[in-house]
Structure formats: C-alpha cells, structure tokens
Design an enzyme around this catalytic site. Structure first.
Site, PDB file in Angstrom:
ATOM      1  N   TYR A  37      -9.408  11.755   8.186  1.00  0.00           N
ATOM      2  CA  TYR A  37      -8.603  10.980   7.233  1.00  0.00           C
ATOM      3  C   TYR A  37      -8.838  11.466   5.804  1.00  0.00           C
ATOM      4  O   TYR A  37      -9.954  11.830   5.435  1.00  0.00           O
ATOM      5  CB  TYR A  37      -8.999   9.498   7.296  1.00  0.00           C
ATOM      6  CG  TYR A  37      -8.709   8.829   8.615  1.00  0.00           C
ATOM      7  CD1 TYR A  37      -7.495   9.016   9.267  1.00  0.00           C
ATOM      8  CD2 TYR A  37      -9.652   7.990   9.199  1.00  0.00           C
ATOM      9  CE1 TYR A  37      -7.230   8.373  10.472  1.00  0.00           C
ATOM     10  CE2 TYR A  37      -9.389   7.336  10.401  1.00  0.00           C
ATOM     11  CZ  TYR A  37      -8.180   7.533  11.034  1.00  0.00           C
ATOM     12  OH  TYR A  37      -7.911   6.902  12.213  1.00  0.00           O
ATOM     13  N   ARG A 223       3.360  10.672   2.919  1.00  0.00           N
ATOM     14  CA  ARG A 223       2.217  11.191   3.669  1.00  0.00           C
ATOM     15  C   ARG A 223       2.574  11.196   5.147  1.00  0.00           C
ATOM     16  O   ARG A 223       3.537  10.548   5.561  1.00  0.00           O
ATOM     17  CB  ARG A 223       0.951  10.367   3.429  1.00  0.00           C
ATOM     18  CG  ARG A 223       1.030   8.949   3.954  1.00  0.00           C
ATOM     19  CD  ARG A 223      -0.230   8.158   3.605  1.00  0.00           C
ATOM     20  NE  ARG A 223      -1.406   8.649   4.308  1.00  0.00           N
ATOM     21  CZ  ARG A 223      -1.836   8.173   5.474  1.00  0.00           C
ATOM     22  NH1 ARG A 223      -1.193   7.188   6.091  1.00  0.00           N
ATOM     23  NH2 ARG A 223      -2.917   8.653   6.048  1.00  0.00           N
ATOM     24  N   GLU A 265       4.155   9.947  12.084  1.00  0.00           N
ATOM     25  CA  GLU A 265       4.826   9.021  11.168  1.00  0.00           C
ATOM     26  C   GLU A 265       4.985   9.686   9.808  1.00  0.00           C
ATOM     27  O   GLU A 265       3.993  10.112   9.198  1.00  0.00           O
ATOM     28  CB  GLU A 265       3.983   7.754  10.992  1.00  0.00           C
ATOM     29  CG  GLU A 265       3.842   6.948  12.264  1.00  0.00           C
ATOM     30  CD  GLU A 265       2.924   5.744  12.115  1.00  0.00           C
ATOM     31  OE1 GLU A 265       2.913   4.899  13.030  1.00  0.00           O
ATOM     32  OE2 GLU A 265       2.213   5.641  11.082  1.00  0.00           O
TER      33      GLU A 265
HETATM   34  C1  HEM Z   1      -3.443   2.479   9.413  1.00  0.00           C
HETATM   35  C2  HEM Z   1      -0.289  -0.182   6.903  1.00  0.00           C
HETATM   36  C3  HEM Z   1      -0.588   2.854   3.168  1.00  0.00           C
HETATM   37  C4  HEM Z   1      -4.041   5.245   5.471  1.00  0.00           C
HETATM   38  C5  HEM Z   1      -2.598   1.464   9.025  1.00  0.00           C
HETATM   39  C6  HEM Z   1      -2.282   0.301   9.828  1.00  0.00           C
HETATM   40  C7  HEM Z   1      -1.409  -0.437   9.116  1.00  0.00           C
HETATM   41  C8  HEM Z   1      -1.158   0.246   7.871  1.00  0.00           C
HETATM   42  C9  HEM Z   1      -0.764  -1.757   9.525  1.00  0.00           C
HETATM   43  C10 HEM Z   1      -2.830  -0.039  11.229  1.00  0.00           C
HETATM   44  C11 HEM Z   1      -4.131  -0.808  11.089  1.00  0.00           C
HETATM   45  C12 HEM Z   1      -4.566  -1.429  12.412  1.00  0.00           C
HETATM   46  O1  HEM Z   1      -5.206  -0.734  13.222  1.00  0.00           O
HETATM   47  O2  HEM Z   1      -4.247  -2.609  12.634  1.00  0.00           O
HETATM   48  C13 HEM Z   1      -0.079   0.442   5.688  1.00  0.00           C
HETATM   49  C14 HEM Z   1       0.857  -0.026   4.694  1.00  0.00           C
HETATM   50  C15 HEM Z   1       0.761   0.817   3.642  1.00  0.00           C
HETATM   51  C16 HEM Z   1      -0.227   1.813   3.981  1.00  0.00           C
HETATM   52  C17 HEM Z   1       1.782  -1.232   4.809  1.00  0.00           C
HETATM   53  C18 HEM Z   1       1.555   0.735   2.365  1.00  0.00           C
HETATM   54  C19 HEM Z   1       1.047   0.422   1.236  1.00  0.00           C
HETATM   55  C20 HEM Z   1      -1.548   3.757   3.465  1.00  0.00           C
HETATM   56  C21 HEM Z   1      -1.935   4.828   2.600  1.00  0.00           C
HETATM   57  C22 HEM Z   1      -2.911   5.500   3.220  1.00  0.00           C
HETATM   58  C23 HEM Z   1      -3.144   4.859   4.513  1.00  0.00           C
HETATM   59  C24 HEM Z   1      -1.326   5.149   1.234  1.00  0.00           C
HETATM   60  C25 HEM Z   1      -3.571   6.714   2.622  1.00  0.00           C
HETATM   61  C26 HEM Z   1      -4.671   7.207   2.919  1.00  0.00           C
HETATM   62  C27 HEM Z   1      -4.130   4.741   6.748  1.00  0.00           C
HETATM   63  C28 HEM Z   1      -4.930   5.339   7.809  1.00  0.00           C
HETATM   64  C29 HEM Z   1      -4.736   4.563   8.954  1.00  0.00           C
HETATM   65  C30 HEM Z   1      -3.846   3.491   8.569  1.00  0.00           C
HETATM   66  C31 HEM Z   1      -5.792   6.585   7.690  1.00  0.00           C
HETATM   67  C32 HEM Z   1      -5.275   4.842  10.367  1.00  0.00           C
HETATM   68  C33 HEM Z   1      -4.150   5.507  11.121  1.00  0.00           C
HETATM   69  C34 HEM Z   1      -4.471   6.163  12.450  1.00  0.00           C
HETATM   70  O3  HEM Z   1      -5.548   6.723  12.659  1.00  0.00           O
HETATM   71  O4  HEM Z   1      -3.562   6.196  13.313  1.00  0.00           O
HETATM   72  N1  HEM Z   1      -1.921   1.400   7.839  1.00  0.00           N
HETATM   73  N2  HEM Z   1      -0.708   1.552   5.239  1.00  0.00           N
HETATM   74  N3  HEM Z   1      -2.292   3.800   4.617  1.00  0.00           N
HETATM   75  N4  HEM Z   1      -3.485   3.640   7.231  1.00  0.00           N
HETATM   76 FE1  HEM Z   1      -2.141   2.575   6.217  1.00  0.00          FE
END
Ligand code: HEM
Length: 343
Positions: A37, A223, A265
C-alpha cells in the site's frame, strides 16, 4: 453508437466477457514486481487515447449490462443507495458533474441541453430521455444521486467534509469488494478504513486524508486499487456473502484460469462546487487470469506480485485460500525474464 455493448451477466450463468480491445485497455495496476500500500494518487487529467484514464467517466462495452446488474441488486436491497438529508445538494453537484462530462466526452451517447434551470438529458445507450428542473427533486423519478448513478458505471460515495475529516454520508454501492455502505454510512475516513492491515502503521491514511482535505475543484485525482474475485461478479458485498463466498471453494487447477479474476478499481476524487463535498467514484474492471496471461508481461508480473504478497494482504483481500493454485497457474507463464519498471 461508437461502442458496441455486450449482452452479458455478472451473476448466475456469468456470461461476462472482455473483447480483445477491452483486454488491451485493462488498467493493469502493477508498475513493479511487488506490491505494498502507498498513497498512489495522481492527477486525473486524461490519459492515452483509448485507455480508461482518457475520459472523466469511462464508458465501455460493459455499460448497459452493468446498469442492468445494478438495477437487480437495488430491487433486492434498496439500502445499497442511501443519502443522508444534508447530502442532497452534493447529489445535485454530482449529477451535474456526470451529465456535463459525459455529454462533452461522449456526444454520440449522451446529450445535455440546459436552459437556465430547465435541463433536458438524453442517454441513448439506456434509452432514457428526461426533462427536469435542476435542484428540484420533484422533477426526477428519484433523488439526484440515485438518478445519475443508475446511469453511471462504478460505485459512488459522497463524502461530507467537516472537523478536518471526511464522512461517508451518501452513496450508491452495488459492486463493492466486500464492504457495506449500510454499515459504513456516517463513519469518517479513519473509521471506515479501520479493517485495512499495515496501511495505518505506514502512515498511508494520514497522508491521504491531508491531501484530500485540500482537494480543489477542477483538479480531480485518481488511484488504482485491486483485489481478486472468483467469477466475474460485481456484487461481492457482505450482505450477499452467502451467495459468493462459497464460490471461492469451486476453484480447481483446471478452471482457475477462467474463473479467477483480477478486480481493479479505478478510483477518482472530485471536489464538488456547491456542497464542498467530495465525490469518490470507484470503477471496477474485471479480467480473468486466462486473459491476463495473453499479455506476457502482465502474466509474468502478476505471478511475482501474488507469490510475494504479504500473507496479511492476501487474507484481507480474501484470496489466501486459493493463492497456491493461482500462483501455480501463473508460474507457467513466468519465464523468469527481467521486467522493466512501469506498466
Ligand atoms: C479500502 C473507502 C480513499 C486507501 C477501503 C474500504 C473502503 C474505502 C470502504 C474497505 C474497507 C473495509 O475493509 O471495510 C474509501 C473512500 C475513500 C477512500 C470512500 C474516499 C475518500 C482512499 C484513499 C486511499 C485509500 C485516497 C489512498 C491511499 C485504501 C486502501 C484500502 C482501502 C489501501 C485497502 C484496499 C485493499 O487492499 O483491497 N477504502 N477510500 N482509500 N482504501 Fe480507501
């Protein structure tokens, strides 16, 4: 119309497929042979012709089928679309952004005529024509967020900004990688990200939030995120885990190439003008391992990434149970040749 839309399904008989052109334009997410990450944000300011990055809201051969799949999911569970009362203005902002962008970027598919607050929207692929008054919800068949996201590929979250944080307070979430809008609604940036391993310790979320709080109108960011999905299923929600969870156990060495998909995504971030909210579209692209290895450099690289991925990430992404079979399959397409940085 310039795009020919597939007749396909994302459930039951899973007739989803990618044309050779769709395979070539797949947003392969790895620019090196390993993955961890990071704050991988960059300006969403166009991209090479034909790629998913070129237009503001990518429309591809899966558009019509994805919208049908969304309608099925919503009929079964209306809570996949929610908007807290104070988010209605953000819904209008988002409707305006999508309609103006699509009408400019795909004039053969979409038309928007505006005469003051009297708007006339034509969506040719879905056969929709709607006259309405901008900012008057009584003139649309449903709320503005639901109206426009029933016509826009990808999930969409709307975040309110206050107290130096972002709050998920509206969304249309029907094609998510195992998280729930109904569970997360009302949470802030740190709360909904709480289940993600490693990233908190690495400071990823602090830096990302700082960046997002300063996001400017007219300067969107993007991203890529990725996971693995068995069968080309859009609705991999916790609500329906009983339907898709057991499918993970159907993978065999014979069918892993066709059933196991890389799920990418393309996430974009937009500051909205009237509400000061942030829109977060999450566009999902699916490609089977079989199709991935048709591009030798992708097959090689995916093999190395998945082989060396930390266990915690494979567990969190939900494919640890099938990782040995996936890696074994991909190893047949890795000749050991060095890869160059970049995609
Ligand atoms: C995972 C929402 C922005 C990094 C997630 C999850 C949600 C989410 C709902 C799943 C969490 C779970 O396991 O329940 C959002 C929303 C964003 C946002 C609404 C808008 C502001 C970002 C940004 C980053 C980020 C800007 C930048 C680093 C991550 C990462 C994961 C994640 C690394 C784990 C994904 C994986 O391994 O599949 N996010 N996120 N997110 N998000 Fe975000």
């Amino acid at each position: 119309m310039t795009i020919s839309f597939n007749d396909e399904t994302f459930r039951d008989d899973y007739t989803f497929h990618n044309s050779p052109a769709a395979i070539r334009r797949f947003p392969f997410p790895f620019d090196q042979d390993s993955y961890m990450y990071s704050v991988n944000l960059e300006p969403h300011a166009g991209g090479r012709e034909g790629t998913p990055f070129q237009k503001r809201f990518d429309v591809d051969e899966h558009y019509v089928a994805e919208m049908k799949d969304r309608a099925i999911t919503l009929a079964d569970d209306p809570l996949r679309c929610q908007s807290l009362p104070h988010m209605e203005l953000a819904g209008w902002d988002f409707l305006e952004l999508v309609m103006t962008s699509k009408a400019e970027d795909y004039p053969d598919l979409f038309t928007l005529n505006r005469d003051g607050d009297r708007w006339h929207w034509i969506n040719r692929p879905l056969g929709i024509e709607q006259r309405f008054t901008f900012l008057d919800p009584t003139t649309l068949p449903c709320g503005p967020l639901e109206y426009i996201t029933r016509q826009t590929q990808g999930d969409h979250a709307l975040l309110d900004q206050r107290d130096d944080n972002l709050w998920m307070e509206a969304g249309m979430i029907t094609s998510q990688a195992d998280w729930s809008l109904d569970f997360d609604i009302g949470m802030n940036f740190y709360e909904w990200h709480a289940p993600v391993p490693r990233a908190h310790e690495l400071g990823v979320f602090q830096r990302a939030l700082k960046f997002l709080l300063a996001l400017q109108q007219g300067a969107p960011s993007r991203r890529l995120n990725w996971t693995m999905t068995v069968n080309p299923r859009l609705d991999t929600s916790p609500e329906n885990y009983h339907k898709w969870g057991p499918e993970k156990r159907t993978i065999t060495p014979e069918n892993v190439g066709s059933k196991q998909h890389l799920r990418v995504e393309l996430q974009t971030l937009w500051r909205l003008p009237r509400s000061n909210a942030i829109a977060f579209p999450i566009r999902c692209y699916l490609l089977s391992l079989e199709d991935i290895v048709s591009q030798p450099k992708w097959g090689r690289r995916l093999h190395r990434v998945l082989r060396d991925l930390p266990d915690e990430l494979a567990e969190y992404k939900g494919f640890a149970v099938n990782r040995p079979m996936i890696v074994d399959y991909l190893s047949r397409f890795d000749d050991g040749a060095p890869t160059s940085p970049g995609i």
